[in-house]
Write a protein that holds these residues in place. Sequence first.
Motif, PDB file in Angstrom:
ATOM      1  N   ALA A  95      29.112  33.387  33.835  1.00 23.18           N
ATOM      2  CA  ALA A  95      28.635  33.787  32.498  1.00 23.18           C
ATOM      3  C   ALA A  95      29.383  35.032  32.018  1.00 23.18           C
ATOM      4  CB  ALA A  95      27.126  34.055  32.535  1.00 23.18           C
ATOM      5  N   LEU A  96      29.657  35.953  32.925  1.00 23.94           N
ATOM      6  CA  LEU A  96      30.406  37.162  32.545  1.00 23.94           C
ATOM      7  C   LEU A  96      31.821  36.783  32.092  1.00 23.94           C
ATOM      8  CD1 LEU A  96      30.462  40.292  32.419  1.00 23.94           C
ATOM      9  CD2 LEU A  96      31.351  40.263  34.755  1.00 23.94           C
ATOM     10  N   LYS A  97      32.422  35.838  32.810  1.00 26.85           N
ATOM     11  CA  LYS A  97      33.771  35.385  32.457  1.00 26.85           C
ATOM     12  C   LYS A  97      33.771  34.825  31.027  1.00 26.85           C
ATOM     13  CE  LYS A  97      37.387  32.468  34.487  1.00 26.85           C
ATOM     14  NZ  LYS A  97      37.481  31.148  33.869  1.00 26.85           N
ATOM     15  N   THR A  98      32.762  34.024  30.726  1.00 23.14           N
ATOM     16  CA  THR A  98      32.654  33.445  29.379  1.00 23.14           C
ATOM     17  C   THR A  98      32.486  34.551  28.325  1.00 23.14           C
ATOM     18  OG1 THR A  98      31.616  31.518  30.355  1.00 23.14           O
ATOM     19  CG2 THR A  98      31.352  31.767  27.995  1.00 23.14           C
ATOM     20  N   MET A  99      31.634  35.558  28.651  1.00 28.66           N
ATOM     21  CA  MET A  99      31.423  36.662  27.690  1.00 28.66           C
ATOM     22  C   MET A  99      32.748  37.366  27.412  1.00 28.66           C
ATOM     23  SD  MET A  99      27.929  38.588  28.914  1.00 28.66           S
ATOM     24  CE  MET A  99      26.710  37.689  29.832  1.00 28.66           C
ATOM     25  N   PHE A 100      33.530  37.618  28.460  1.00 25.66           N
ATOM     26  CA  PHE A 100      34.826  38.288  28.286  1.00 25.66           C
ATOM     27  C   PHE A 100      35.763  37.426  27.431  1.00 25.66           C
ATOM     28  CE2 PHE A 100      34.037  41.151  32.058  1.00 25.66           C
ATOM     29  CZ  PHE A 100      34.219  42.337  31.349  1.00 25.66           C
ATOM     30  N   GLU A 101      35.789  36.134  27.738  1.00 26.53           N
ATOM     31  CA  GLU A 101      36.687  35.253  26.976  1.00 26.53           C
ATOM     32  C   GLU A 101      36.315  35.255  25.491  1.00 26.53           C
ATOM     33  OE1 GLU A 101      37.760  32.309  30.726  1.00 26.53           O
ATOM     34  OE2 GLU A 101      36.308  31.618  29.229  1.00 26.53           O
ATOM     35  N   GLU A 102      35.007  35.212  25.223  1.00 24.58           N
ATOM     36  CA  GLU A 102      34.563  35.201  23.819  1.00 24.58           C
ATOM     37  C   GLU A 102      34.959  36.478  23.092  1.00 24.58           C
ATOM     38  OE1 GLU A 102      30.644  32.343  24.465  1.00 24.58           O
ATOM     39  OE2 GLU A 102      30.358  34.492  24.122  1.00 24.58           O
ATOM     40  N   HIS A 103      35.070  37.578  23.857  1.00 25.95           N
ATOM     41  CA  HIS A 103      35.408  38.869  23.233  1.00 25.95           C
ATOM     42  C   HIS A 103      36.877  39.240  23.462  1.00 25.95           C
ATOM     43  CE1 HIS A 103      31.022  38.987  23.244  1.00 25.95           C
ATOM     44  NE2 HIS A 103      31.132  39.810  22.226  1.00 25.95           N
ATOM     45  N   HIS A 104      37.681  38.274  23.909  1.00 31.19           N
ATOM     46  CA  HIS A 104      39.118  38.500  24.176  1.00 31.19           C
ATOM     47  C   HIS A 104      39.329  39.753  25.015  1.00 31.19           C
ATOM     48  CE1 HIS A 104      39.649  35.316  21.321  1.00 31.19           C
ATOM     49  NE2 HIS A 104      38.918  36.007  20.461  1.00 31.19           N
ATOM     50  N   ASP A 105      38.558  39.843  26.049  1.00 26.92           N
ATOM     51  CA  ASP A 105      38.573  41.025  26.912  1.00 26.92           C
ATOM     52  C   ASP A 105      38.733  40.556  28.363  1.00 26.92           C
ATOM     53  OD1 ASP A 105      38.380  43.619  27.668  1.00 26.92           O
ATOM     54  OD2 ASP A 105      36.398  43.988  26.786  1.00 26.92           O
ATOM     55  N   ALA A 106      38.958  41.489  29.277  1.00 27.23           N
ATOM     56  CA  ALA A 106      39.124  41.080  30.684  1.00 27.23           C
ATOM     57  C   ALA A 106      38.761  42.223  31.622  1.00 27.23           C
ATOM     58  CB  ALA A 106      40.566  40.667  30.928  1.00 27.23           C
ATOM     59  N   LEU A 107      38.418  41.856  32.832  1.00 20.40           N
ATOM     60  CA  LEU A 107      38.172  42.848  33.884  1.00 20.40           C
ATOM     61  C   LEU A 107      39.504  43.361  34.409  1.00 20.40           C
ATOM     62  CD1 LEU A 107      35.595  40.916  36.059  1.00 20.40           C
ATOM     63  CD2 LEU A 107      35.204  43.178  35.037  1.00 20.40           C
ATOM     64  N   ASP A 108      39.531  44.610  34.882  1.00 12.70           N
ATOM     65  CA  ASP A 108      40.760  45.126  35.506  1.00 12.70           C
ATOM     66  C   ASP A 108      40.790  44.840  36.999  1.00 12.70           C
ATOM     67  OD1 ASP A 108      42.225  46.656  33.352  1.00 12.70           O
ATOM     68  OD2 ASP A 108      40.163  47.337  33.109  1.00 12.70           O
ATOM     69  N   ALA A 109      39.654  45.051  37.676  1.00 10.70           N
ATOM     70  CA  ALA A 109      39.660  44.857  39.131  1.00 10.70           C
ATOM     71  C   ALA A 109      38.243  44.666  39.652  1.00 10.70           C
ATOM     72  CB  ALA A 109      40.287  46.067  39.822  1.00 10.70           C
ATOM     73  N   VAL A 110      38.147  43.952  40.764  1.00 14.15           N
ATOM     74  CA  VAL A 110      36.883  43.814  41.496  1.00 14.15           C
ATOM     75  C   VAL A 110      37.105  44.426  42.873  1.00 14.15           C
ATOM     76  CG1 VAL A 110      35.216  42.181  42.449  1.00 14.15           C
ATOM     77  CG2 VAL A 110      36.301  41.709  40.251  1.00 14.15           C
ATOM     78  N   LEU A 111      36.310  45.440  43.192  1.00 12.06           N
ATOM     79  CA  LEU A 111      36.454  46.136  44.475  1.00 12.06           C
ATOM     80  C   LEU A 111      35.395  45.596  45.415  1.00 12.06           C
ATOM     81  CD1 LEU A 111      36.708  49.626  42.803  1.00 12.06           C
ATOM     82  CD2 LEU A 111      38.603  48.350  43.787  1.00 12.06           C
ATOM     83  N   SER A 112      35.840  44.964  46.487  1.00 11.49           N
ATOM     84  CA  SER A 112      34.893  44.392  47.442  1.00 11.49           C
ATOM     85  C   SER A 112      34.737  45.370  48.608  1.00 11.49           C
ATOM     86  CB  SER A 112      35.440  43.044  47.921  1.00 11.49           C
ATOM     87  OG  SER A 112      34.695  42.581  49.015  1.00 11.49           O
ATOM     88  N   LEU A 113      33.600  46.075  48.641  1.00 14.93           N
ATOM     89  CA  LEU A 113      33.365  47.079  49.684  1.00 14.93           C
ATOM     90  C   LEU A 113      32.835  46.387  50.931  1.00 14.93           C
ATOM     91  CD1 LEU A 113      31.743  50.046  47.689  1.00 14.93           C
ATOM     92  CD2 LEU A 113      34.100  49.302  47.775  1.00 14.93           C
ATOM     93  N   GLU A 114      33.449  46.709  52.076  1.00 12.59           N
ATOM     94  CA  GLU A 114      33.095  46.008  53.313  1.00 12.59           C
ATOM     95  C   GLU A 114      32.777  46.997  54.432  1.00 12.59           C
ATOM     96  OE1 GLU A 114      36.080  42.320  52.152  1.00 12.59           O
ATOM     97  OE2 GLU A 114      36.607  43.586  53.863  1.00 12.59           O
ATOM     98  N   ALA A 115      31.709  46.702  55.188  1.00 12.41           N
ATOM     99  CA  ALA A 115      31.369  47.537  56.355  1.00 12.41           C
ATOM    100  C   ALA A 115      30.518  46.715  57.314  1.00 12.41           C
ATOM    101  CB  ALA A 115      30.618  48.790  55.934  1.00 12.41           C
ATOM    102  N   ASP A 116      30.476  47.160  58.560  1.00 11.63           N
ATOM    103  CA  ASP A 116      29.721  46.500  59.611  1.00 11.63           C
ATOM    104  C   ASP A 116      28.216  46.486  59.281  1.00 11.63           C
ATOM    105  OD1 ASP A 116      29.762  45.722  62.542  1.00 11.63           O
ATOM    106  OD2 ASP A 116      28.294  47.354  62.509  1.00 11.63           O
ATOM    107  N   GLU A 117      27.535  45.367  59.629  1.00  8.35           N
ATOM    108  CA  GLU A 117      26.116  45.228  59.254  1.00  8.35           C
ATOM    109  C   GLU A 117      25.217  46.317  59.847  1.00  8.35           C
ATOM    110  OE1 GLU A 117      24.766  41.172  58.986  1.00  8.35           O
ATOM    111  OE2 GLU A 117      22.739  41.774  59.523  1.00  8.35           O
TER     112      GLU A 117
END
Length: 214
Positions: A95-117
């Motif tokens: 849904a976020l992707k669709t919202m961006f497309e409708e507004h001719h906008d885009a994300l710059d980056a997705v930071l996936s933070l990772e650590a031991d459980e």
Amino acid sequence: MKLILLGPPGVGKGTQAQLLSNEYNIPQISTGDILRGAIQRSSELGRKANDFMSKGELVPDDIILGLIQDKLFGEKPPNGYILDGFPRTIVQAKALKTMFEEHHDALDAVLSLEADEKLIVKRLSSRRTCRNCKTVYNLITKPPVVDGVCDTCSGELYQRDDDKIDTIQNRIAVYKKQTEPLIDFYRAAGILFAINSSGSPEEVHNIITSQLED
Ligand code: AMP
């Protein structure tokens, strides 16, 4: 700059969002904070969200998407932001992707933070949050100067209900089932950065900024 911080509860999304917000002068948008604010005010949104949150379950997608649509594409859309805790399901990400497309906008980056459980559980159970300014403390790695009192605004520090041990386990299970698939979703989109988040907040922040500025 438009960023998403992805990762399990307790990995340090909120802390890193605060540091990035100061560094790049863009707001942190935390769906969890918005929902907790609504619960505190006993608004209709808060009443709807409370049952899910207290059990460590996700709030339904339609509620979250209405809230995000308003924040990101409403009357005064911000130029940049750090999304902390959104999206959390594939439905939300699409849904976020669709919202961006409708507004001719885009994300710059997705930071996936990772650590031991084990580290995550330890961080969550020792987390305390300021009721007033939302600054996050950790009783082991970043304790307040005065017990129970915020260094920044003297507000009261509290333990979130969902940071109690029974709820923590459920939140981690919910993360694995519903949110972890987003890592592949954004990797396929070519905007995913995997960040080792087992170090101190400053160390993790330095890894993030060097990746973003590379
Ligand atoms: P957080 O502060 O990000 O850990 O969020 C706390 C709780 O708020 C979560 O356990 C969920 O119950 C709810 N929540 C926050 N963001 C979302 C979201 N994007 N989708 C569904 N539920 C959410």
